[in-house]
Write a protein that holds these residues in place. Structure first.
Motif, mmCIF file in Angstrom:
data_model
loop_
_atom_site.group_PDB
_atom_site.id
_atom_site.type_symbol
_atom_site.label_atom_id
_atom_site.label_comp_id
_atom_site.label_asym_id
_atom_site.label_seq_id
_atom_site.Cartn_x
_atom_site.Cartn_y
_atom_site.Cartn_z
ATOM 1 N N UNK A 35 0.790 -1.195 -0.104
ATOM 2 C CA UNK A 35 0.093 0.017 -0.081
ATOM 3 C C UNK A 35 1.054 1.407 0.045
ATOM 4 N N UNK A 36 0.750 2.057 -1.094
ATOM 5 C CA UNK A 36 1.597 3.236 -1.166
ATOM 6 C C UNK A 36 0.737 4.522 -0.933
ATOM 7 N N UNK A 37 0.799 5.294 -0.106
ATOM 8 C CA UNK A 37 0.051 6.495 0.122
ATOM 9 C C UNK A 37 0.684 7.716 -0.306
ATOM 10 N N UNK A 38 0.228 8.554 -1.141
ATOM 11 C CA UNK A 38 0.910 9.518 -1.516
ATOM 12 C C UNK A 38 -0.064 10.792 -0.800
ATOM 13 N N UNK A 39 0.942 11.974 -0.715
ATOM 14 C CA UNK A 39 0.280 13.111 -0.130
ATOM 15 C C UNK A 39 -0.919 13.678 -0.984
ATOM 16 N N UNK A 40 -1.887 14.122 -0.098
ATOM 17 C CA UNK A 40 -2.894 14.759 -0.845
ATOM 18 C C UNK A 40 -2.738 16.134 -1.072
ATOM 19 N N UNK A 41 -3.284 16.913 -1.813
ATOM 20 C CA UNK A 41 -2.917 18.374 -2.038
ATOM 21 C C UNK A 41 -4.155 18.914 -1.313
ATOM 22 N N UNK A 42 -3.866 20.120 -0.796
ATOM 23 C CA UNK A 42 -4.980 20.937 0.017
ATOM 24 C C UNK A 42 -6.072 21.459 -0.918
ATOM 25 N N UNK A 43 -7.150 21.269 -0.337
ATOM 26 C CA UNK A 43 -8.367 21.589 -1.111
ATOM 27 C C UNK A 43 -8.054 23.196 -1.581
ATOM 28 N N UNK A 44 -8.752 23.595 -2.875
ATOM 29 C CA UNK A 44 -8.582 24.638 -3.136
ATOM 30 C C UNK A 44 -9.475 25.827 -2.397
ATOM 31 N N UNK A 45 -8.943 26.957 -2.262
ATOM 32 C CA UNK A 45 -9.556 27.857 -1.293
ATOM 33 C C UNK A 45 -10.934 28.353 -2.226
ATOM 34 N N UNK A 46 -10.873 28.510 -3.495
ATOM 35 C CA UNK A 46 -11.833 28.434 -4.401
ATOM 36 C C UNK A 46 -12.314 27.612 -5.132
ATOM 37 N N UNK A 47 -13.609 27.337 -5.728
ATOM 38 C CA UNK A 47 -14.179 26.371 -6.345
ATOM 39 C C UNK A 47 -13.742 26.210 -7.891
ATOM 40 N N UNK A 48 -13.070 27.077 -8.428
ATOM 41 C CA UNK A 48 -12.930 27.110 -9.805
ATOM 42 C C UNK A 48 -12.101 26.141 -10.447
ATOM 43 N N UNK A 49 -12.616 25.689 -11.399
ATOM 44 C CA UNK A 49 -12.167 24.502 -12.147
ATOM 45 C C UNK A 49 -10.589 24.581 -12.474
ATOM 46 N N UNK A 50 -9.849 25.821 -12.625
ATOM 47 C CA UNK A 50 -8.407 25.796 -12.570
ATOM 48 C C UNK A 50 -7.762 25.416 -11.233
ATOM 49 N N UNK A 51 -8.239 25.606 -10.009
ATOM 50 C CA UNK A 51 -7.828 25.336 -8.986
ATOM 51 C C UNK A 51 -8.146 23.801 -8.752
ATOM 52 N N UNK A 52 -9.178 23.446 -9.229
ATOM 53 C CA UNK A 52 -9.204 21.922 -9.130
ATOM 54 C C UNK A 52 -8.233 21.139 -9.772
#
Length: 157
Positions: A35-52
């Motif tokens: 099982x290989x865990x990779x770090x999750x990225x912080x949720x974007x501050x705004x909901x824009x498609x670019x941030x996601x």
């Protein structure tokens, strides 16, 4: 069978960790599972498609860094192929002959287009959306079930 499960994020709650540990213990007699865990990225501050897209790209790069060129990659995705338990066991037996099978569970936003492009196939357990921590437990249980089916053992309990 040689297999790996690449997951975005760590299991924070004890009950998820304990459930995964139990299935890993059970699986040990049937398969070599990493099982290989990779770090999750912080949720974007705004909901824009670019941030996601930026979050998906960062997580995707981390996922792809854990995959070898000769791995058979199976992305867990809602729009993937579905199997019943016996069908999954048979399919797994076939693809395991090609080398290490790497299953990928994305983070809360899913998987990047680059990970989907690298995947040899997509697998769906349901058209419902599950938290990725729960999906890890569900996946491990189904992998264990498939191994028992392949071994000719009872699998419904």
């Amino acid at each position: 069978m040689r297999a790996a499960l690449v997951c975005v994020g760590k299991l924070k709650e004890r009950y998820w960790r304990e459930a995964c540990a139990e299935y890993q213990k059970r699986l040990a007699r049937y398969a070599s599972l990493e099982i290989l865990e990779v770090q999750d990225a912080p949720e974007p501050a705004h909901e824009g498609a670019g941030a996601q897209a930026q979050v998906l790209r960062a997580e995707g790069e981390r996922i792809l860094s854990r995959i070898r060129p000769d791995d058979v990659v199976v992305a867990l995705a809602i729009e993937g192929k579905t199997y019943d338990s016996v069908g999954f066991a048979k399919h797994l037996e076939q693809i395991a002959q090609r080398g290490r099978v790497v299953f990928v569970i994305g983070g809360s936003l899913g998987l990047s287009p680059e990970v989907y492009a690298r995947a040899n196939e997509r697998l769906s357990f349901s058209t419902l959306t599950f938290p990725h921590q729960m999906m890890r437990v569900v996946f491990l249980e189904q992998l264990y079930r498939a191994c028992r089916i392949q071994s000719g053992e009872r699998y419904h309990k």
